[in-house]
Design an enzyme around this catalytic site. Structure first.
Site, short mmCIF file in Angstrom:
data_model
loop_
_atom_site.label_atom_id
_atom_site.label_comp_id
_atom_site.label_asym_id
_atom_site.label_seq_id
_atom_site.Cartn_x
_atom_site.Cartn_y
_atom_site.Cartn_z
N ASP A 218 42.50 8.22 68.01
CA ASP A 218 43.63 8.18 67.11
C ASP A 218 44.42 6.89 67.30
OD1 ASP A 218 45.46 9.70 65.25
OD2 ASP A 218 46.85 9.43 66.92
N GLU A 278 28.18 5.05 80.83
CA GLU A 278 27.64 5.74 81.99
C GLU A 278 26.91 7.02 81.60
OE1 GLU A 278 30.55 6.57 84.93
OE2 GLU A 278 31.43 4.55 84.88
#
Length: 558
Positions: A218, A278
């Site tokens: 957002d 990751e």
């Protein structure tokens, strides 16, 4: 909580060829506003179990992922976009166990799950802000944006809030102002403090460990402000537009060069991307609200594969009606400034008037118009967001002032009626109470005119907008060039727009007539093989493509 910066022993996902790390590129993402999707417990508010109940419907559309607007603990001053606990579910929506069940069921159905992260600000009841405002020397004193008053007691500069008035609120505890780009109850975090960044990355890891496939970020360009707190310059009247804020809002009078879209953000986004990398195949899409520099910000944020995967700006969410010329101008401009970037296009979301009212209301055949522009949206180079109910052609609800919930609409009524009109409940069954959304009184009224557009009315009707979406999404899946290919525009006139999508050996010509009168386009491509399965009828031979009003044509270049 484990530090987001701590090294992990997670195996390198790039080593597994079975993992599609590129799934987001060209994905179709279905946005769910949880308060209004499905109520499972009879309190008039949608919830996570309700979403689980409707996941088979979403999967039947043929979309790739869902994006769920905030469901975190919140005082609900801005309906979840004011977070008081980033790592828990608000009881009105359910529990963490309910969320885990949602992720498991979505994955079983082949759907990715993206959640809304609201990182730029918190609720004013968040423990971080309570500590920060308690004194000027506590451990979190610098976690939010604080500033002294001017000598005359006025705010430190001229920055404005999108929700109206100054972007500064006086706090009696610290005898200072704090910054809020939105409601006064939504204080802005200070991203210049690396401890804040670390804490937000830890929160991101929390949800990654719960199995989410990505994030919608957002107000991604609001994270940083200028530490010099310089006044924003005035924006000349001819340069003002209402892409980011409604025309009645003086926010549009400034060139927001100091309070958002700051270059310091790039470093944080690289940290954020490194964390996502990751994990096996997680992705992020950022919301960019900048009326003057939207495409340039999107380009910077998606460049070089080091920041977020994709962004969307408000080019097609603004009141200005889409046109053939605008489509080409926006896509070509993006291709110029962000040749290695990726955008996510949308015509509707939870913050803007529904496209059926914004653009289609005055068309001779609104349903046919919605079919052709949705096909256009799903044919553009980029990913796609579809807002719940858009596939039904739901229009903006006309609400009485006493029914409003949105503080934005209450503040600027009646010239701007806020966002409640696009947030009314989903309609599932025409004859059921409240359209099948809830057995109780809904938090917002269900418009009577929406009932004739309910899912059970349109389902199975080949001429309906719902079945058009299903048909076209299936067609899109059959042709990878429509999802991931490059785009080259073809010269056309008037309301027509045409382009080629190409990926590997596949080259597809896409032609659209956005007007209600018959049209033709001379594609000039030589031998074209018409493609079936998209639901549009058209004519072509050795000459131009000819089609009726609101028509489309697709063909393969042999």
């Amino acid at each position: 909580m484990q530090s987001a910066l701590k090294a992990t022993s997670r195996p390198d996902p790039a080593a597994d060829p079975a993992i599609d790390r590129d799934w987001w590129r060209g994905a179709v993402i279905y946005q769910i506003y949880p308060r209004s999707y499905q109520d499972s417990n009879g309190d008039g508010i949608g919830d996570l179990k309700g979403i689980v109940q409707r996941l088979p419907y979403i999967a039947s559309l043929g979309v790739d992922a869902i994006w769920i607007s905030p469901f975190f603990k919140s005082p609900m001053k801005d309906f979840g976009y004011d977070v008081s606990d980033y790592c828990d579910v608000d009881p009105m929506f359910g529990t963490l166990a309910d969320f885990d069940a949602l992720v498991a069921e979505a994955h079983r159905l082949g759907l990715k799950v993206m959640i809304d992260e609201v990182l730029s600000h918190t609720a004013d009841i968040h423990p971080w802000f309570k500590e920060s405002r308690s004194s000027r020397n506590n451990p979190k004193a610098d976690w939010y944006v604080w500033a002294d008053a001017k000598p005359d007691g006025t705010p430190p500069n001229n920055w404005l809030s999108i929700f109206g008035g100054s972007a500064w609120q006086w706090d009696t505890s610290r005898q200072q102002y704090y910054m809020h780009n939105f409601l006064a109850e939504q204080p802005d975090l200070n991203f210049h403090n690396t401890q804040v960044q670390d804490a937000l990355l830890d929160i991101t890891r929390f949800w990654l460990e719960r199995g989410v496939d990505g994030f919608r970020l957002d107000t991604i360009n609001f994270y940083f402000h200028s530490q010099g707190l310089e006044d924003n310059p005035a924006l000349p009247p001819e340069q003002r537009n209402d892409q980011t804020a409604p025309a009645v809002n003086p926010y549009n009078y400034q060139d927001h060069i100091y309070d958002k879209s700051r270059p310091e953000n790039l470093g944080f986004l690289e940290r954020f991307r490194a964390l996502l990398d990751e994990y096996p195949a997680q992705a992020a899409v950022g919301e960019v609200g900048d009326s003057q520099r939207g495409l340039e910000v999107v380009a910077a944020y998606t460049a070089d594969g080091k920041r977020v995967h994709m962004c969307y700006s408000f080019d097609f969410l603004a009141p200005e009606k889409i046109s053939a010329a605008k489509v080409r101008a926006v896509l070509e401009a993006f291709g110029t400034v962000a040749s290695d970037g990726w955008s996510c296009w949308a015509f509707s979301n939870h913050d803007v008037m529904r496209v059926a009212s914004r653009w289609a209301a005055n068309e001779a055949d609104p349903t046919a118009y919605l079919k052709v522009i949705s096909a256009l949206l799903m044919s553009l180079r980029g990913s796609v967001c579809i807002y719940q109910g858009e596939e039904l052609g739901l229009g903006e609800a006309e609400l009485k002032f006493e029914d409003l919930q949105d503080p934005y609409g209450i503040r600027f009524w009646p010239e701007f009626k806020g966002r409640d009109g696009c947030r009314t409940p989903m309609v599932w069954e025409a004859a059921a109470k409240n359209g099948g959304f809830s057995a109780a009184k809904p938090w917002l009224p269900v418009p009577g005119k929406h009932l004739s557009q309910a899912v059970n009315v349109q389902q199975g009707d080949a001429s309906s907008l719902l079945e058009h979406y299903r048909r076209f999404l299936a067609f899109r899946r059959q042709h990878p060039a429509l999802a991931k290919g490059d785009i080259d525009f073809i010269e056309s006139d008037g309301d027509t727009v045409a382009f080629t999508r190409r990926d590997g050996n596949e080259r597809i010509v896409c032609a659209f007539n956005l007007g209600g009168k018959p049209a033709e386009i001379n594609l000039g491509q030589g031998a074209l093989q018409p493609l079936p399965g998209h639901g549009f009828s058209g004519q072509t031979g050795s000459g131009p493509v000819r089609f009726g009003g609101y028509g489309a044509w697709f063909g393969r270049i042999d």
